[in-house]
Design a protein around this motif. Structure first.
Motif, PDB file in Angstrom:
ATOM      1  N   ARG A 244     -36.542 -14.113 -16.513  1.00  0.00           N
ATOM      2  CA  ARG A 244     -36.313 -13.494 -17.801  1.00  0.00           C
ATOM      3  C   ARG A 244     -35.436 -14.406 -18.660  1.00  0.00           C
ATOM      4  O   ARG A 244     -34.480 -15.009 -18.168  1.00  0.00           O
ATOM      5  N   GLU A 246     -32.987 -14.687 -22.050  1.00  0.00           N
ATOM      6  CA  GLU A 246     -32.182 -13.801 -22.896  1.00  0.00           C
ATOM      7  C   GLU A 246     -31.618 -14.543 -24.099  1.00  0.00           C
ATOM      8  O   GLU A 246     -31.604 -15.765 -24.135  1.00  0.00           O
ATOM      9  N   ASP A 247     -31.113 -13.781 -25.044  1.00  0.00           N
ATOM     10  CA  ASP A 247     -30.532 -14.379 -26.243  1.00  0.00           C
ATOM     11  C   ASP A 247     -29.267 -15.151 -25.890  1.00  0.00           C
ATOM     12  O   ASP A 247     -28.619 -14.871 -24.889  1.00  0.00           O
ATOM     13  N   ASP A 269     -22.380 -17.603 -23.792  1.00  0.00           N
ATOM     14  CA  ASP A 269     -23.049 -16.642 -22.924  1.00  0.00           C
ATOM     15  C   ASP A 269     -24.537 -16.836 -23.154  1.00  0.00           C
ATOM     16  O   ASP A 269     -25.075 -16.414 -24.172  1.00  0.00           O
ATOM     17  N   LEU A 270     -25.198 -17.513 -22.211  1.00  0.00           N
ATOM     18  CA  LEU A 270     -26.606 -17.854 -22.393  1.00  0.00           C
ATOM     19  C   LEU A 270     -27.535 -16.938 -21.608  1.00  0.00           C
ATOM     20  O   LEU A 270     -28.734 -17.184 -21.525  1.00  0.00           O
ATOM     21  N   GLY A 271     -26.967 -15.884 -21.016  1.00  0.00           N
ATOM     22  CA  GLY A 271     -27.810 -14.906 -20.324  1.00  0.00           C
ATOM     23  C   GLY A 271     -28.463 -15.492 -19.075  1.00  0.00           C
ATOM     24  O   GLY A 271     -28.031 -16.506 -18.542  1.00  0.00           O
ATOM     25  N   ASP A 272     -29.540 -14.836 -18.620  1.00  0.00           N
ATOM     26  CA  ASP A 272     -30.256 -15.316 -17.437  1.00  0.00           C
ATOM     27  C   ASP A 272     -31.008 -16.594 -17.767  1.00  0.00           C
ATOM     28  O   ASP A 272     -31.622 -16.705 -18.833  1.00  0.00           O
ATOM     29  N   SER A 278     -26.920 -14.296 -15.768  1.00  0.00           N
ATOM     30  CA  SER A 278     -25.754 -14.365 -16.664  1.00  0.00           C
ATOM     31  C   SER A 278     -25.011 -15.693 -16.626  1.00  0.00           C
ATOM     32  O   SER A 278     -23.943 -15.802 -16.043  1.00  0.00           O
TER      33      SER A 278
ATOM     34  N   ARG B  10     -21.911  -8.473 -16.525  1.00  0.00           N
ATOM     35  CA  ARG B  10     -22.548  -9.158 -17.646  1.00  0.00           C
ATOM     36  C   ARG B  10     -22.563  -8.269 -18.883  1.00  0.00           C
ATOM     37  O   ARG B  10     -22.265  -8.712 -19.987  1.00  0.00           O
ATOM     38  N   ARG B  14     -20.801  -9.113 -22.337  1.00  0.00           N
ATOM     39  CA  ARG B  14     -21.559  -9.184 -23.584  1.00  0.00           C
ATOM     40  C   ARG B  14     -20.981  -8.239 -24.625  1.00  0.00           C
ATOM     41  O   ARG B  14     -20.791  -8.594 -25.778  1.00  0.00           O
ATOM     42  N   LEU B  17     -17.861  -9.606 -25.971  1.00  0.00           N
ATOM     43  CA  LEU B  17     -18.107 -10.692 -26.920  1.00  0.00           C
ATOM     44  C   LEU B  17     -18.487 -10.138 -28.281  1.00  0.00           C
ATOM     45  O   LEU B  17     -17.951 -10.533 -29.321  1.00  0.00           O
TER      46      LEU B  17
END
Lengths: 290, 156
Positions: A244, A246-247, A269-272, A278, B10, B14, B17
């Protein structure tokens, strides 16, 4: 094993950063002419090479070159994420504050999965109209980012359709004078048409989709004329079923020592990314402009 | 097994943030409302005397700039200084009305480029700094002058 691969990598990065700093210092001390545009109106170098924030291209053109000047920038950036390390080096040229040409080389080290991925990004941005300071609607630009993976085997194995692709974007940037407690506020919005997975490092297109429009935005406050802090958000496509996507988002702080040298630090925070959950971490970017 | 704590972490990060971003924006806007000075910009620029000093420093800097001084070769500097002070006063809500020529006509066919305009802005900002004008007042003043760029450039 990790240590053996990481050490020369860090050394190379430090050398590159030091090189950029030296270029900046030499340029600054030799009295080389900076462009006449106001300091910081060229933004910093985004990870894809175009002038912008860190994650997103902005409408401003790099350096401080004005309508009868040429400007050049060089930069080195590094992001330390939980399972990846991204290193970017690149340069850009501003021609008469009308056209910006940029190049960036991205390399991501897959520290948990093993291996690395690299891509070249060739960018062109054209100022459509306006000015970030003087025009009531700010500055508007359109650009393309042509990306080519150096070795597309892994992205293809993960289901990507192509190993090269082109993003197209429309961007608007505007400085609002004295908008927050007497401080200037920088706004940027970018619409991007893309099929790039994780910016292109995981190829282009996939079994879940292809080209689409995504939105990116950022807001920053100039605490002083030298120092801006802010946040950036970048929507992403989600084309690969194996992992997946993510934003991306960031909190950034960029300091302009002069028109020639800036240093950006950010929390990302670049997500998955590619099945690893995460991905967060820090980011540093040094830019020299002349 | 460890999906739940990771996800929760997470999500929390988020949210934190986004909340931080929101708070930054709100705090700045709120801060703006709270610290909005009751004095006019004119007063924060030092009133009549302050503006005269700013204009003087500004014109000295321009006179020392070989790329700009040529534009003023045929200008009566005393007249220009008076006209600028009058304009700065009016722009900053002072007790003046600008009675000079419109910007587009005053700068008609002078061959002014963006580079010249930017240099002039830098000299003005430097003059404001030398007069110890606070950052907020400087930003606000420059922000009020910025839209004149279009008029100045109209007939170049």
């Amino acid at each position: 094993m990790f240590r053996f691969t990481a050490t020369p990598f860090i050394a190379r990065t430090l050398c590159r950063l030091a090189g950029i700093a030296c270029v900046g210092l030499v340029v600054a001390s030799s009295g080389a002419q900076a462009g006449s545009r106001i300091m910081s109106t060229g933004g910093v170098s985004a990870i894809e090479g175009a002038a912008g924030g860190g994650l997103s291209p902005w409408a401003v053109l790099s350096s401080t070159a004005s309508d009868e000047e040429l400007g050049a920038t060089a930069f080195a950036s590094r992001a330390w994420l939980d399972d990846y390390r991204l290193t970017v080096g690149g340069a850009s040229l501003n021609v008469y504050d009308q056209v910006e040409l940029s190049y960036a080389r991205q390399r991501v080290e897959l520290q948990t999965l093993g291996g690395e991925l690299e891509q070249d990004i060739f960018g062109a941005k054209v100022r459509l109209f306006g000015d970030v300071l003087y025009h009531p609607l700010g500055i508007w630009s359109a650009g393309v980012l042509h990306k080519r993976l150096v070795d597309g085997a892994t992205p293809t194995a993960l289901g990507a359709d192509h190993t090269e692709g082109t993003d197209a974007y429309l961007s608007a940037s505007k400085l609002l004078f004295a908008a927050a407690a007497g401080r200037n506020v920088m706004l940027n919005a970018t619409l991007r048409n893309t099929e790039a997975n994780q910016g292109g490092l995981l190829g282009f297109g996939g079994d879940q989709g292809g080209r689409e429009w995504v939105a990116e935005a950022s807001v920053g406050v100039f605490l002083t004329p030298h120092w801006i802090v802010g946040t950036e958000y970048r929507q992403k496509p989600d084309n690969l079923s194996v992992g997946r996507e993510e934003d991306w988002q960031s909190l950034y702080s960029a300091y302009f020592f002069s028109k020639h040298v800036s240093l950006t630090a950010a929390w990302l925070d670049l997500g998955d990314i590619a099945g690893l959950a995460s991905q967060r971490g820090s980011y540093l970017s040094l830019q020299a402009a002349f | 097994m460890n999906q739940i704590p990771t996800r929760t972490y997470r999500t929390l990060a988020r949210r934190a943030l986004q909340a931080a971003a929101l708070i930054t924006i709100l705090a700045s806007v709120g801060g703006c409302a709270h610290t909005a000075p009751s004095t006019t910009l004119y007063e924060r620029l030092g009133g009549e005397n302050g503006i005269e000093s700013i204009v003087e420093r500004f014109l000295y800097r321009v006179a020392d700039d070989p790329e700009l001084v040529g534009f003023f070769a045929n200008t009566n500097i005393d007249h220009l200084a008076g006209s600028l002070a009058n304009q700065f006063c009016a722009v900053s809500n002072g007790p003046c009305r600008y009675e000079g020529p419109p910007m587009e006509r005053a700068h008609q066919n002078m061959g002014i480029t963006d580079a010249h305009f930017n240099q002039l802005v830098e000299h003005l900002d430097a003059a404001l700094r030398e007069e110890n004008i606070a950052l907020g007042a400087r930003n606000e003043f420059l922000g009020r002058l910025a839209p004149m760029h279009a008029d100045v450039m109209r007939y170049q």
